[in-house]
Write an enzyme that holds these catalytic residues in place. Structure first.
Site, PDB file in Angstrom:
ATOM      1  N   ALA A 145       0.759  -1.189   0.093  1.00 57.99           N
ATOM      2  CA  ALA A 145      -0.021   0.020  -0.112  1.00 57.99           C
ATOM      3  C   ALA A 145       1.016   1.278  -0.039  1.00 57.99           C
ATOM      4  O   ALA A 145       2.030   1.013   0.430  1.00 57.99           O
ATOM      5  CB  ALA A 145      -0.817   0.076   1.084  1.00 57.99           C
ATOM      6  N   GLU A 150       4.686  -5.336   7.016  1.00 61.35           N
ATOM      7  CA  GLU A 150       3.942  -4.140   7.710  1.00 61.35           C
ATOM      8  C   GLU A 150       4.491  -4.297   9.102  1.00 61.35           C
ATOM      9  O   GLU A 150       4.226  -3.001   9.599  1.00 61.35           O
ATOM     10  CB  GLU A 150       2.639  -4.636   7.695  1.00 61.35           C
ATOM     11  CG  GLU A 150       1.768  -4.680   6.513  1.00 61.35           C
ATOM     12  CD  GLU A 150       1.596  -5.935   5.582  1.00 61.35           C
ATOM     13  OE1 GLU A 150       2.458  -6.784   5.834  1.00 61.35           O
ATOM     14  OE2 GLU A 150       0.890  -5.993   4.694  1.00 61.35           O
ATOM     15  N   GLU A 169      -0.353  -9.518  -0.735  1.00 63.86           N
ATOM     16  CA  GLU A 169      -1.834  -9.772  -0.437  1.00 63.86           C
ATOM     17  C   GLU A 169      -2.466  -9.859  -2.225  1.00 63.86           C
ATOM     18  O   GLU A 169      -3.418 -10.914  -2.052  1.00 63.86           O
ATOM     19  CB  GLU A 169      -2.262  -8.958   0.304  1.00 63.86           C
ATOM     20  CG  GLU A 169      -1.806  -9.005   1.897  1.00 63.86           C
ATOM     21  CD  GLU A 169      -2.478  -7.840   2.616  1.00 63.86           C
ATOM     22  OE1 GLU A 169      -2.386  -8.256   3.867  1.00 63.86           O
ATOM     23  OE2 GLU A 169      -2.335  -6.641   2.630  1.00 63.86           O
ATOM     24  N   GLY A 202       0.514  -5.175   0.801  1.00 68.14           N
ATOM     25  CA  GLY A 202      -0.470  -5.376  -0.068  1.00 68.14           C
ATOM     26  C   GLY A 202      -0.414  -5.938  -1.465  1.00 68.14           C
ATOM     27  O   GLY A 202      -1.197  -6.437  -1.958  1.00 68.14           O
TER      28      GLY A 202
HETATM   29  N1  DAK Z   1       4.742   3.384  -0.587  1.00 64.51           N
HETATM   30  C1  DAK Z   1       5.260   4.754  -0.903  1.00 64.51           C
HETATM   31  N2  DAK Z   1       6.184   4.456  -1.799  1.00 64.51           N
HETATM   32  C2  DAK Z   1       6.849   3.543  -1.935  1.00 64.51           C
HETATM   33  C3  DAK Z   1       6.481   2.354  -1.315  1.00 64.51           C
HETATM   34  C4  DAK Z   1       5.425   2.241  -0.643  1.00 64.51           C
HETATM   35  N3  DAK Z   1       4.783   0.948  -0.300  1.00 64.51           N
HETATM   36  N4  DAK Z   1       7.641   1.412  -1.706  1.00 64.51           N
HETATM   37  C5  DAK Z   1       8.553   2.208  -2.424  1.00 64.51           C
HETATM   38  N5  DAK Z   1       8.383   3.522  -2.475  1.00 64.51           N
HETATM   39  C6  DAK Z   1       8.905   4.515  -3.150  1.00 64.51           C
HETATM   40  C7  DAK Z   1      10.200   4.771  -2.200  1.00 64.51           C
HETATM   41  O1  DAK Z   1       9.813   6.014  -1.228  1.00 64.51           O
HETATM   42  C8  DAK Z   1      11.019   5.437  -3.258  1.00 64.51           C
HETATM   43  O2  DAK Z   1      10.572   6.707  -3.759  1.00 64.51           O
HETATM   44  P1  DAK Z   1      11.406   7.882  -3.868  1.00 64.51           P
HETATM   45  O3  DAK Z   1      12.421   7.933  -2.620  1.00 64.51           O
HETATM   46  O4  DAK Z   1      12.531   7.743  -5.170  1.00 64.51           O
HETATM   47  O5  DAK Z   1      10.779   9.398  -4.004  1.00 64.51           O
HETATM   48  C9  DAK Z   1      10.819   4.624  -4.585  1.00 64.51           C
HETATM   49  O6  DAK Z   1       9.309   4.028  -4.314  1.00 64.51           O
HETATM   50  C10 DAK Z   1      11.958   3.460  -4.974  1.00 64.51           C
HETATM   51  O7  DAK Z   1      12.099   2.886  -3.613  1.00 64.51           O
HETATM   52  P2  DAK Z   1      13.206   2.601  -2.995  1.00 64.51           P
HETATM   53  O8  DAK Z   1      14.447   3.563  -3.187  1.00 64.51           O
HETATM   54  O9  DAK Z   1      13.096   2.077  -1.504  1.00 64.51           O
HETATM   55  O10 DAK Z   1      13.841   1.343  -3.794  1.00 64.51           O
HETATM   56  P3  DAK Z   1      14.881  -0.075  -3.221  1.00 64.51           P
HETATM   57  O11 DAK Z   1      14.774  -0.893  -4.253  1.00 64.51           O
HETATM   58  O12 DAK Z   1      15.927   0.515  -2.641  1.00 64.51           O
HETATM   59  O13 DAK Z   1      13.706  -0.783  -2.242  1.00 64.51           O
HETATM   60  C11 DAK Z   1      11.859  -1.797  -1.563  1.00 64.51           C
HETATM   61  C12 DAK Z   1      12.620  -1.581  -2.774  1.00 64.51           C
HETATM   62  C13 DAK Z   1      10.563  -2.411  -2.063  1.00 64.51           C
HETATM   63  C14 DAK Z   1      12.631  -2.958  -0.515  1.00 64.51           C
HETATM   64  C15 DAK Z   1      11.537  -0.663  -0.696  1.00 64.51           C
HETATM   65  O14 DAK Z   1      11.049   0.228  -1.433  1.00 64.51           O
HETATM   66  C16 DAK Z   1      10.532  -1.002   0.520  1.00 64.51           C
HETATM   67  O15 DAK Z   1      10.896  -1.441   1.595  1.00 64.51           O
HETATM   68  N6  DAK Z   1       9.225  -0.447   0.284  1.00 64.51           N
HETATM   69  C17 DAK Z   1       8.200  -0.372   1.214  1.00 64.51           C
HETATM   70  C18 DAK Z   1       7.908  -2.153   1.313  1.00 64.51           C
HETATM   71  C19 DAK Z   1       6.578  -2.013   2.534  1.00 64.51           C
HETATM   72  O16 DAK Z   1       6.865  -1.690   3.667  1.00 64.51           O
HETATM   73  N7  DAK Z   1       5.531  -2.474   2.144  1.00 64.51           N
HETATM   74  C20 DAK Z   1       4.471  -2.747   2.960  1.00 64.51           C
HETATM   75  C21 DAK Z   1       3.645  -1.460   2.872  1.00 64.51           C
HETATM   76  S1  DAK Z   1       2.129  -1.598   4.052  1.00 64.51           S
HETATM   77  C22 DAK Z   1      -5.419  -1.699   3.369  1.00 64.51           C
HETATM   78  C23 DAK Z   1      -5.103  -2.818   2.411  1.00 64.51           C
HETATM   79  C24 DAK Z   1      -3.758  -3.103   2.448  1.00 64.51           C
HETATM   80  C25 DAK Z   1      -2.845  -2.546   3.210  1.00 64.51           C
HETATM   81  C26 DAK Z   1      -3.182  -1.454   3.944  1.00 64.51           C
HETATM   82  C27 DAK Z   1      -4.292  -1.230   4.167  1.00 64.51           C
HETATM   83  N8  DAK Z   1      -6.776  -1.415   3.591  1.00 64.51           N
HETATM   84  C28 DAK Z   1      -7.807  -2.101   2.748  1.00 64.51           C
HETATM   85  C29 DAK Z   1      -7.056  -0.411   4.487  1.00 64.51           C
HETATM   86  C30 DAK Z   1      -1.148  -2.784   3.189  1.00 64.51           C
HETATM   87  C31 DAK Z   1      -0.462  -2.320   3.591  1.00 64.51           C
HETATM   88  C32 DAK Z   1       0.911  -2.343   3.328  1.00 64.51           C
HETATM   89  O17 DAK Z   1       1.279  -2.971   2.039  1.00 64.51           O
END
Ligand code: DAK
Length: 257
Positions: free
Chosen positions: A65, A131, A111, A108
């Protein structure tokens, strides 16, 4: 249909949807999720579409997400917006849904892949529920579908540590169907989608429904449900055609009736 974050195409019975927010690794913002739900609704009603394929392209499936969008949300806002309703629309897609995953499928993103009926992955795919690192937990099926797919031990480790799995680990754990080289992912996914699209659509749809029912019910009730759907298929033209074609030693021509 006009979409901002999706690239849509359709051929040979396959509706292909590519998540497209490359700058943020296809992070699933509300707008994208709503677009996806709308597109799948439309494909579900379109007889020309027999199977849908969701991909993120070769670099990334979806990094979860959109954290920037979520960061300032309050519990009350989330409840009132009922974002889960959009995810429910996606999960109710009645035709086969295939995910082609390359690069990260996290949070997400994982998921979303797990909502699909089959997952093909490239060697570069990674699956995870990170998460917990953000102070929350999976909210769109991560704790439920992951544990059913890979078992309690592996699911607990992934959900409690945020560690991800490689494509090979995911294959060994039973989360995905197969791993292919990244340059063959699209071709293999389309091949699988076309194969399913060539089968009798009503039988395929009911078979999907019956397999999903098994996750939700006792064996006894599931068998009863399966039998009813099985009888129902004898009311279709496709059943006559399929069996007649076998006897006449020719290829069946299924019409979805
Ligand atoms: N959201 C926003 N931006 C993101 C992002 C995300 N999930 N993932 C990556 N980006 C952005 C980064 O901020 C970066 O932006 P800039 O800095 O260039 O502006 C760009 O994408 C490139 O990312 P990285 O520089 O970090 O790239 P790397 O190759 O170094 O790393 C990575 C890739 C995937 C390992 C890393 O980006 C990362 O850890 N990303 C976050 C992964 C994460 O924590 N995902 C879980 C998010 S929580 C819901 C339904 C579902 C959900 C919630 C509610 N409802 C129905 C209400 C789900 C929740 C989640 O998924």
């Amino acid at each position: 249909m006009d979409t901002k974050h999706l690239i849509i195409s359709q051929k040979e019975g396959v509706g292909r949807v590519q998540l497209h927010r490359p700058r943020v690794l296809n992070a699933l913002n509300k707008e994208l999720v709503a677009e996806l739900a709308d597109v799948l609704d439309k494909m579900d009603r379109d007889d020309e579409v027999r199977v849908a394929l969701i991909t993120g392209g070769p670099k990334c499936f979806a990094a979860g997400a959109d954290i920037d969008e979520m960061a300032e949300s309050s519990a009350v806002e989330m409840l009132l917006e009922d974002q889960f309703a959009q995810w429910d629309r996606i999960r109710r897609f009645s035709k086969p849904l295939i995910a082609a995953v390359s690069g990260p499928a996290l949070g997400g993103g994982c998921e979303l892949a797990m909502v699909c009926d089959m997952i093909l992955a490239s060697e570069k795919a990674r699956f995870g529920q990170p998460e917990v690192n953000l102070g929350v937990m999976p909210g769109a099926g991560g704790t439920q579908r992951l544990s059913r797919a890979v078992g309690k031990a592996r699911a607990m480790e992934m959900v409690l540590t945020g560690r991800s799995m490689t494509a090979r680990e995911a294959l060994n754990a039973g989360l995905i169907n197969r791993v292919v080289p990244v340059e063959l992912l699209e071709e293999e996914a389309m091949k699988l989608a076309r194969e399913v699209a060539s089968k009798p659509p009503v039988a395929v749809r009911l078979a999907k429904r019956s397999v999903l029912k098994s996750f939700d019910t006792t064996v006894e009730e599931g068998l009863d449900y399966e039998q009813k759907l099985f009888y129902f298929l004898f009311a279709t033209e496709d059943q006559r055609e399929g069996m007649k074609a076998f006897q006449e030693k020719r290829k069946p021509r299924f019409r979805g009736k």
